[in-house]
Design an enzyme around this catalytic site. Sequence first.
Site, mmCIF file in Angstrom:
data_model
loop_
_atom_site.group_PDB
_atom_site.id
_atom_site.type_symbol
_atom_site.label_atom_id
_atom_site.label_comp_id
_atom_site.label_asym_id
_atom_site.label_seq_id
_atom_site.Cartn_x
_atom_site.Cartn_y
_atom_site.Cartn_z
ATOM 1 N N LYS A 1 0.677 -1.375 -0.025
ATOM 2 C CA LYS A 1 0.246 -0.140 -0.169
ATOM 3 C C LYS A 1 0.945 1.145 0.122
ATOM 4 C CE LYS A 1 -4.332 -1.727 1.441
ATOM 5 N NZ LYS A 1 -4.926 -1.377 3.289
ATOM 6 N N ASP B 1 -10.277 2.329 1.341
ATOM 7 C CA ASP B 1 -10.712 2.037 2.834
ATOM 8 C C ASP B 1 -10.928 2.930 3.330
ATOM 9 O OD1 ASP B 1 -9.226 -0.386 2.577
ATOM 10 O OD2 ASP B 1 -6.884 0.415 2.564
#
Length: 278
Positions: free
Chosen positions: A71, A108
Amino acid sequence: MTGPRPPRRAAVLGSPIAHSLSPALHRAAYQALGLTDWQYGRFEVGEDELAEFLGGLGPEWAGLSLTMPLKRAVLPLLDEISDTADSVSAVNTVVFTDDGRAVGDNTDIPGMVAALAERGVTRVERATVLGAGATASSALSALGRLGAQEVTACVRTEARAAEMRSWGERLGVRVTTTGWGEAARALSAPLVVATTPVGATDALADAVPATPGVLFDVLYEPWPTRLAAAWSAAGGQVVGGLDLLVHQAVCQVESMTGLAPAPLAAMRAAGEAALAAG
């Protein structure tokens, strides 16, 4: 709803990746949306292999889902990142534009907000975050969107504590840090977000308040976690990792395919079926 794009490919990358539910969710979405020629796979890719993998992708690729440890590793490899992703220096979604540019985003954060909203949590003034790292910083951002004025972050090291305080300053959320030994006391917050690995919160199961608020545990396997089970038994509301996974995947599908809304119910059912099948 816009028209469908030509047949494309997408996949989830990470390490380990074998048990990812993303293929089940995205394939269910493709089926419901009539994208019968689209493919979604999974690839075991570590940080050192990411640049080579990206460099080998052809024009048929629509996008990628990224999990740990990619990420943040992907950031220097992208042509552009969204403001949402930039705010937490974490990308879990890459969309390839028609002119071949790689654009990073973070689903997210809106996924967390949507998962909580689905359970009636649309505003919170005080919260606790268990853990640190990319998911914890995304949680801080989501809490900021929900109006949180004060967040207690329970972490294991001072380096992690300093990192969380820094993220709070960057995101405009007041963060107070405590050691992991104080985590039991912090469970009394109206909302507790657990961002830790499997087993990390097991010892906290015996410390659930008599009248618990809402627990958002980002894990989905094994489920329920000991903490989530104890929380439910005490009458508290629990939002699970599958809720987060589905809602963030909805955002990914819409970005990669150009079709909206993505089929939330079909994607959730596919995730539940995949978990039940082991």
